[in-house]
Design a protein around this motif. Structure first.
Motif, short mmCIF file in Angstrom:
data_model
loop_
_atom_site.label_atom_id
_atom_site.label_comp_id
_atom_site.label_asym_id
_atom_site.label_seq_id
_atom_site.Cartn_x
_atom_site.Cartn_y
_atom_site.Cartn_z
N ALA A 105 0.84 -1.21 0.00
CA ALA A 105 0.00 0.00 0.00
C ALA A 105 0.87 1.25 0.00
CB ALA A 105 -0.93 -0.01 1.21
N GLU A 106 0.37 2.28 -0.64
CA GLU A 106 1.11 3.54 -0.73
C GLU A 106 1.14 4.21 0.65
OE1 GLU A 106 0.87 5.82 -4.64
OE2 GLU A 106 -0.13 7.18 -3.25
N TRP A 137 -1.69 -3.32 -8.74
CA TRP A 137 -2.38 -2.53 -7.73
C TRP A 137 -3.42 -3.38 -7.02
CZ3 TRP A 137 -3.56 2.95 -10.18
CH2 TRP A 137 -2.34 3.54 -10.55
N ALA A 143 -7.84 -1.70 -1.27
CA ALA A 143 -6.47 -1.25 -1.54
C ALA A 143 -6.19 0.12 -0.95
CB ALA A 143 -6.23 -1.22 -3.05
N LYS A 237 -9.19 -1.37 -10.27
CA LYS A 237 -7.92 -1.25 -9.57
C LYS A 237 -7.77 0.16 -9.00
CE LYS A 237 -6.05 -5.34 -10.32
NZ LYS A 237 -5.55 -6.23 -9.23
N THR A 238 -7.23 0.25 -7.81
CA THR A 238 -7.05 1.54 -7.16
C THR A 238 -5.68 1.63 -6.51
OG1 THR A 238 -8.00 0.77 -5.07
CG2 THR A 238 -9.52 1.77 -6.66
N ARG A 239 -5.23 2.86 -6.37
CA ARG A 239 -4.02 3.12 -5.60
C ARG A 239 -4.14 4.53 -5.08
NH1 ARG A 239 0.27 0.53 -4.24
NH2 ARG A 239 2.31 1.49 -3.93
#
Length: 368
Positions: A105-106, A137, A143, A237-239
């Motif tokens: 994870a960011e 991702w 996420a 997809k997510t980030r």
């Protein structure tokens, strides 16, 4: 073999077998297994017999080894011919879905864009994130981890934790809910916005009643026209990064900077071309002190919002994303305004991408 080293005639050998089988008196007995073995060895190698304890190095199996090497080389060539992307993944490249181990994870803004070596691999209905950094991702809201809660502003630790959860609920209801993505009104997301924040309520009402450049619902919500496109699969997809701080009048301001990657295909039956719409949004949600601001429990005031969209239809004010496919891009060259940019590059701040309170967030994407 005869005593003189000559071969035994065939007719004598056949007579020997007939007499032995009939057990003719005086017929010679069939040679023992040991005798046959010795005779066979002597026939092949007339040299002196090998001692019982004599050591002989094992024979090299070069022929068999070469056979197996050739077999595996042939298999590898077949794999390369059928799926070159998978082999790319074996050797450290992105390889689309060949290497889909999720990224951590960011925790802070990255220092540069993701690698581009797999960008030439085209997405498919079965693998809609193929060739995209988003293949690594996380999926949807899972996420987007929440930071550890602590007492901030007017809120206790427990209240901050609840505000963080509800902020993420808004991200789901506005950008990930399957019904909303199919064009439905984002009722659950709207219900989380302070109903006493008149300017925002008027904006939202106008955006869904008569979408325009001034009142564009896509700045806050993700919707696709179901008559034109369909979402491929059930994963977006997510980030992103969610943070919070104390704001004005002791409010807790939750900031979410999230990139969404939506794989889509044409709505027409049988269409199998896949493209992607990529949206990055920065939304700041203020959880106000009810002793200082008129609000309703469980709602936030919208402090700020801005978005940057790739392949959503530049100059589009229909209230729906209208992504271009290969045929349209061949004509338009990829619609967009402003400088070319990588929509997967999260190292660039939203301040640099979209001026505060202005801009359409629609540029020329270097990749999708």
């Amino acid at each position: 073999m005869g005593k003189d080293g000559t071969s035994i005639p065939d007719e004598e050998w056949e007579r020997f077998l007939r007499d032995a089988e009939a057990r003719t008196p005086g017929a010679p007995e069939e040679p023992s297994a040991r005798a046959r073995m010795v005779a066979s060895r002597l026939a092949e190698d007339p040299g002196p017999p090998e001692g019982w304890r004599t050591h002989r190095p094992p024979a090299r199996s070069g022929g068999r080894a070469r056979y197996f090497v050739a077999f595996f080389v042939l298999v590898a060539l077949l794999v390369v011919a059928m799926d070159p992307g998978r082999v790319t993944g074996w050797f450290g490249g992105d390889g689309g879905s060949g290497d889909t181990a999720p990224l951590a994870a960011e925790s802070e803004r990255p220092t540069g864009p993701p690698a581009t070596e797999a960008a030439a691999q085209r997405p498919t209905l079965d693998d809609p994130f193929r060739g995209s950094p988003a293949a690594k991702w996380g999926d949807g809201v899972a996420a987007l981890p929440l930071p550890e809660a602590r007492a901030t502003g007017w809120m206790s630790k427990a209240q901050v934790a609840q505000a963080l959860v509800r902020s993420r609920d808004f991200l789901f209801s506005s950008g990930l809910d399957a019904g909303v993505l199919r064009g439905e009104r984002p009722a659950k997301a709207i219900a989380l916005i302070n109903p006493h924040q008149k300017d925002v309520q008027e904006y939202v009402s106008a955006a869904f009643r008569t979408p325009s450049a001034e009142h564009d619902p896509l700045k806050l919500f993700s919707r696709f026209a179901p008559s034109k496109v369909r979402i491929v699969g059930d994963v977006v997809k997510t980030r992103g990064l969610i943070t919070y701080r104390e704001g004005k009048r002791g409010a807790v301001e939750v900031a979410a900077d999230v990139t969404y990657v939506y794989p889509v295909a044409r709505a027409a039956e049988g269409s199998d071309e896949v493209t992607r719409t990529i949206v990055r949004r920065e939304i700041v949600m203020g959880w106000d002190d009810p002793a200082k601001i008129i609000t309703e429990p469980g709602t936030f005031s919208l402090v700020s919002y801005r978005s940057d969209t790739a392949n959503g239809g530049c100059g589009n004010h229909t209230g729906y994303f209208l992504p271009e496919f290969a045929a349209e891009r061949a004509v338009t060259g990829g619609s967009g305004e402003g400088d070319a940019a990588d929509p997967y590059d999260r190292s660039t701040s939203m301040d640099a991408l979209v001026p505060e309170g202005g801009g359409t967030g629609c540029g020329i994407a270097t990749r999708l």
